[in-house]
Design an enzyme around this catalytic site. Structure first.
Site, PDB file in Angstrom:
ATOM      1  N   HIS A  95       0.835  -1.200   0.000  1.00  0.00           N
ATOM      2  CA  HIS A  95       0.000   0.000   0.000  1.00  0.00           C
ATOM      3  C   HIS A  95       0.878   1.261   0.000  1.00  0.00           C
ATOM      4  O   HIS A  95       0.740   2.126  -0.863  1.00  0.00           O
ATOM      5  CB  HIS A  95      -0.914  -0.026   1.237  1.00  0.00           C
ATOM      6  CG  HIS A  95      -1.843   1.138   1.332  1.00  0.00           C
ATOM      7  ND1 HIS A  95      -3.158   1.077   0.953  1.00  0.00           N
ATOM      8  CD2 HIS A  95      -1.642   2.410   1.755  1.00  0.00           C
ATOM      9  CE1 HIS A  95      -3.726   2.259   1.138  1.00  0.00           C
ATOM     10  NE2 HIS A  95      -2.827   3.095   1.639  1.00  0.00           N
ATOM     11  N   GLU A  96       1.776   1.335   0.965  1.00  0.00           N
ATOM     12  CA  GLU A  96       2.634   2.530   1.064  1.00  0.00           C
ATOM     13  C   GLU A  96       3.556   2.635  -0.146  1.00  0.00           C
ATOM     14  O   GLU A  96       3.863   3.727  -0.618  1.00  0.00           O
ATOM     15  CB  GLU A  96       3.435   2.517   2.367  1.00  0.00           C
ATOM     16  CG  GLU A  96       2.581   2.463   3.646  1.00  0.00           C
ATOM     17  CD  GLU A  96       1.472   3.514   3.702  1.00  0.00           C
ATOM     18  OE1 GLU A  96       1.627   4.577   3.077  1.00  0.00           O
ATOM     19  OE2 GLU A  96       0.444   3.247   4.359  1.00  0.00           O
ATOM     20  N   HIS A 142       1.771   4.418  -2.883  1.00  0.00           N
ATOM     21  CA  HIS A 142       1.885   5.880  -2.714  1.00  0.00           C
ATOM     22  C   HIS A 142       3.273   6.358  -3.152  1.00  0.00           C
ATOM     23  O   HIS A 142       3.415   7.370  -3.838  1.00  0.00           O
ATOM     24  CB  HIS A 142       1.675   6.249  -1.237  1.00  0.00           C
ATOM     25  CG  HIS A 142       0.243   6.192  -0.781  1.00  0.00           C
ATOM     26  ND1 HIS A 142      -0.763   6.875  -1.414  1.00  0.00           N
ATOM     27  CD2 HIS A 142      -0.350   5.555   0.275  1.00  0.00           C
ATOM     28  CE1 HIS A 142      -1.919   6.658  -0.774  1.00  0.00           C
ATOM     29  NE2 HIS A 142      -1.685   5.855   0.249  1.00  0.00           N
ATOM     30  N   GLU A 185      -4.744   7.436  -3.495  1.00  0.00           N
ATOM     31  CA  GLU A 185      -5.209   6.192  -2.883  1.00  0.00           C
ATOM     32  C   GLU A 185      -5.427   5.113  -3.948  1.00  0.00           C
ATOM     33  O   GLU A 185      -5.264   3.928  -3.678  1.00  0.00           O
ATOM     34  CB  GLU A 185      -6.499   6.464  -2.104  1.00  0.00           C
ATOM     35  CG  GLU A 185      -6.879   5.399  -1.109  1.00  0.00           C
ATOM     36  CD  GLU A 185      -5.996   5.352   0.140  1.00  0.00           C
ATOM     37  OE1 GLU A 185      -5.133   6.245   0.317  1.00  0.00           O
ATOM     38  OE2 GLU A 185      -6.156   4.400   0.927  1.00  0.00           O
TER      39      GLU A 185
END
Lengths: 500, 500
Positions: free
Chosen positions: A267-268, A271, A297
């Site tokens: 997830h990170e 980003h 997102e």
């Protein structure tokens, strides 16, 4: 001053403001990762000073004059030119910044600090009543803020616009209504299959250092530029963009739960890839900034869910995972491992939710924060309304407020209109992924062969490199040929989660 | 504006300037400890911006007006009052800052950046000739700088004053002449005894993680406040004061050399205790700042040498050390261990020098930098002059310039007048330690009993809490009853190192 000179000066001020903000971000990052406890007061003073200097620049009346000189000049005739985009976006920021009276800005900062403190204590003692007056006050101020910004139809629009420029309450309502209508029965149909107890696949011990090594290694293989970034252990997972060549990921691992830590890394990293994909030549100007929270997102959710939970991904990585964790995974097949990772189990806590139920948590918050903002719901009545919606959409009732309306920090910090960007991210991600699959896929086959650069480069070209040139829905439409549309997400979830 | 209001405003500006400088220090610290390689260019831009903002405040003409209003008012009638000290010191800084023309400031920054780059390459390739023009240029600019500051007798005074306010070249020359006259024969007398090969005590392997644990543990026992500080591994040992409650120590350990890493911890901890002992209520003003580099160094050298090499210290800590490093120390007595730690061995490299020969390295640099500044020595002739002095004072001749005049970074960065503060630190430390021993000693007995707080608290009361109230020599005189005097250092070294 000529429009050209004015534009140059605008860019200079914009860069300087961004540099100051990046110093503020380092102060923040360091406070979370490095700073000794006793440094907190001094850090607060450093941050207040830098924030003040950045604010002075962002609201300098000279900025208004410079914008005025450039606007309407031939320099910005083409609305998609670098100059036009930068001027359009700085005008937007300047107008927003200067619309809020200083008194309100200070009151918002003051109440947010005290309210999040009150929230933290209320949560610790499961004492909603002590937080209710702060919540009431926060929404009062949010109303004032929205009114200062101004709006045409819904007051909520004015707040939403901060996180997802151009998005409207009406669009969201449509989107969420459609989504909810399909998610509720889907979750219901999966309820039985997912009530099984914890399987063997997640029962073992996953030593933290080996999790770090494996997860960070995967992030680098997927394209995270480690020469221009770093990993740290943090109190919660987050990604900080300090500037070109400096993107940092903070992570948290759990010995008894591999998937949770690993998916947070992806997830990170999603980003981070976005930030690393922005054009450094445009650093400090809108052309070098991410479109919106929702688009941001979409990148993190795509790598976390659509890549990181996929069959192809694990066909490639599972053998490596198995050899890194012989003990717990020796007798676990890749299918059993993925089944456990992708189990759907309605729960009360948003951050622990699976991919299918997650959006229902967001929709509940959207409905509640609108009612609170419009004054249709009093803060004191929130727990009842919360329980009612959880019962309706997820079939569950929280036993207490810690498992209910005290679980998220957002509202206490004044972040209202923020939650929907999580689900927008999921919707955008599914639309983008389906398009990429059509254009350069089948992606699952590529993943199975260990090829992740095609997707990454596609995202760079279609999304990252444009900075703020397009609004979110415009970018989605340009890229996918379709306007905002939840059907790709529903199709994807149904395909992957439908009972066999 | 009344003197009272002006003073308040002065303090506000002073605090803000310090806060900006502390942000700069975090940027610097992070660049050394955390920053990914690719972040270097962006970091340079952040640092330049913050340095510029701090400089603007430090040279704001309004500051001159405010100082003018307060000076001569009754507010500063008592020269030892907080107000008088703060005004005196800010006046000093303001005058220095505004005496340098902007052109020269920029030229100094530009040349320093390029010259230290040239130094680094010259050192790597042992190519002094390629560095000589940069060194010549650096000393030319230093001359210009000294002339801009102004001086009454020696040009060197104007530079020295930056690091050791109030100290003069004449005082230093006296001090160093006396010191040299006694050190050269002392070193000679020790030469034979110390030429033995590496003893058993340092022959083993000292695992890095255990060194960290032991050394950091000792620093905390001696009084380093870990709630308000942290330890890191760094490219070289240093101590960073970010603000009240945030003092950071960077360390480097070597598997094959315990003493070097350990003594560096005590050294940096000495600096840290000083910073942690400053009054946080005066943060951001001279009353909350260290007196001078020499006094700072007296704190680090005292803990490193006078405490950390002492018999009492190791009577207390050696059993713990031995049990932490059973393998290498099993058969090494505390006496053998200390003998090895305190061996005197004339060498060519300053940073590797023992306590006795160290000051000769500094004296050599002092003599050379004065000659270079006055134009009595050309940069191109430095290697010859260097060799000559090393032969004279230490009986050694460098085989090449890497072991000679290319070993230190200082001059390449424009730090001229800085080296003497190292030896001043040793001299002050010995004077202070002798006084403390008389007043609250015998200290060695206290150390042997594990009591280090008496010395630490004595230093707090006598040195730390005064901030910049007194000049260095004034503080030494107030505390020890004697003016600057090398005899305590010579007595201490002779006592501890004289051949039995």
């Amino acid at each position: 001053m000529t429009p050209e000179k004015s534009y140059e000066e605008l860019v200079r001020i914009s860069r300087e403001t961004t540099l100051l903000a990046s110093c503020h971000q380092l102060l923040q990052w360091d406070a979370e990762i490095c700073m000794p406890r006793a440094g907190v007061q001094h850090r607060g003073e450093q941050m207040a000073l830098i924030a003040g200097l950045a604010h002075d620049r962002a609201t300098d009346p000279r900025l208004g004059d410079l914008l005025g000189t450039v606007e309407g000049s031939s320099l910005v005739a083409d609305p998609e030119s670098v100059e036009a985009v930068n001027v359009r976006e700085r005008r937007r920021d300047y107008d927003r910044e200067t619309k809020l009276p200083r008194r309100l800005v200070e009151e918002l900062a003051r109440v947010s600090a005290m309210s999040s403190q009150a929230w933290s204590e209320a949560r610790d003692h499961d004492d909603f009543a002590s937080f209710a007056p702060w919540l009431e006050k926060t929404f009062e101020l949010a109303r004032e803020k929205a009114d200062a910004y101004g709006y045409t139809s819904a007051r909520y629009d004015a707040l939403l616009d901060e996180y997802e420029p151009g998005m409207t309450t009406a669009q969201l309502t449509d989107l969420f209504t459609g989504l909810r209508a399909q998610l509720v029965p889907l979750v219901d149909s999966l309820r039985d299959s997912s009530s099984e107890s914890k399987s063997e696949a997640s029962a073992g011990e996953f030593p933290l250092d080996r999790q770090r090594k494996f997860s960070e290694g995967v992030a680098v293989k997927l394209g995270f530029d480690i020469e221009g970034g770093r990993f740290d252990l943090g109190p919660h997972p987050f990604c900080t963009f300090l500037g070109p060549g400096d993107v940092r990921i903070a992570l948290r691992y759990h010995t008894d739960n591999f998937s949770s830590g690993f998916l947070a890394v992806l997830h990170e990293m999603g980003h981070a890839l976005y930030e690393q994909g922005l054009d450094p030549a445009h650093y400090g100007t809108p052309m070098g900034e991410a479109v919106s929270l929702g688009i941001h997102e979409s990148q993190s959710r795509m790598w976390e869910n659509l890549v990181g939970r996929s069959e192809g991904f694990w066909r490639h990585f599972y053998p490596q995972l198995q050899s890194a964790f012989r003990e717990p995974l020796m007798n676990v097949s890749v299918d059993a491992f993925r089944r456990e990772m992708n189990v759907v189990r309605p729960g009360l806590i948003r951050v622990e939710a699976d991919e299918v139920t997650y959006n229902l948590h967001v929709i509940i918050r959207f409905e509640l924060e609108r009612a609170l903002l419009d004054g249709d719901l009093r803060a004191a009545d929130l727990p009842g309304a919360w329980a009612e919606l959880y019962r309706k959409y997820l079939g569950l009732t929280p036993a207490n407020d810690r498992l209910g309306s005290l679980q998220d920090i957002h509202w206490s910090e004044g972040l209202i209109g923020y939650f929907p960007t999580y689900t927008l991210g999921n919707v955008y991600a599914a639309q983008l992924f389906a398009t990429a699959d059509r254009e350069i896929g089948p992606l699952e086959e590529k993943f199975a062969a260990g090829e992740f650069s095609p997707l990454r480069e596609w995202l760079r070209e279609k999304i990252h490199c444009h900075g703020k040139r397009y609004r979110a829905t415009q970018l989605i439409e340009r890229t996918t040929g379709k306007s905002l549309d939840p059907s790709a997400l529903i199709a994807n979830l149904s395909h992957r989660y439908a009972p066999a």
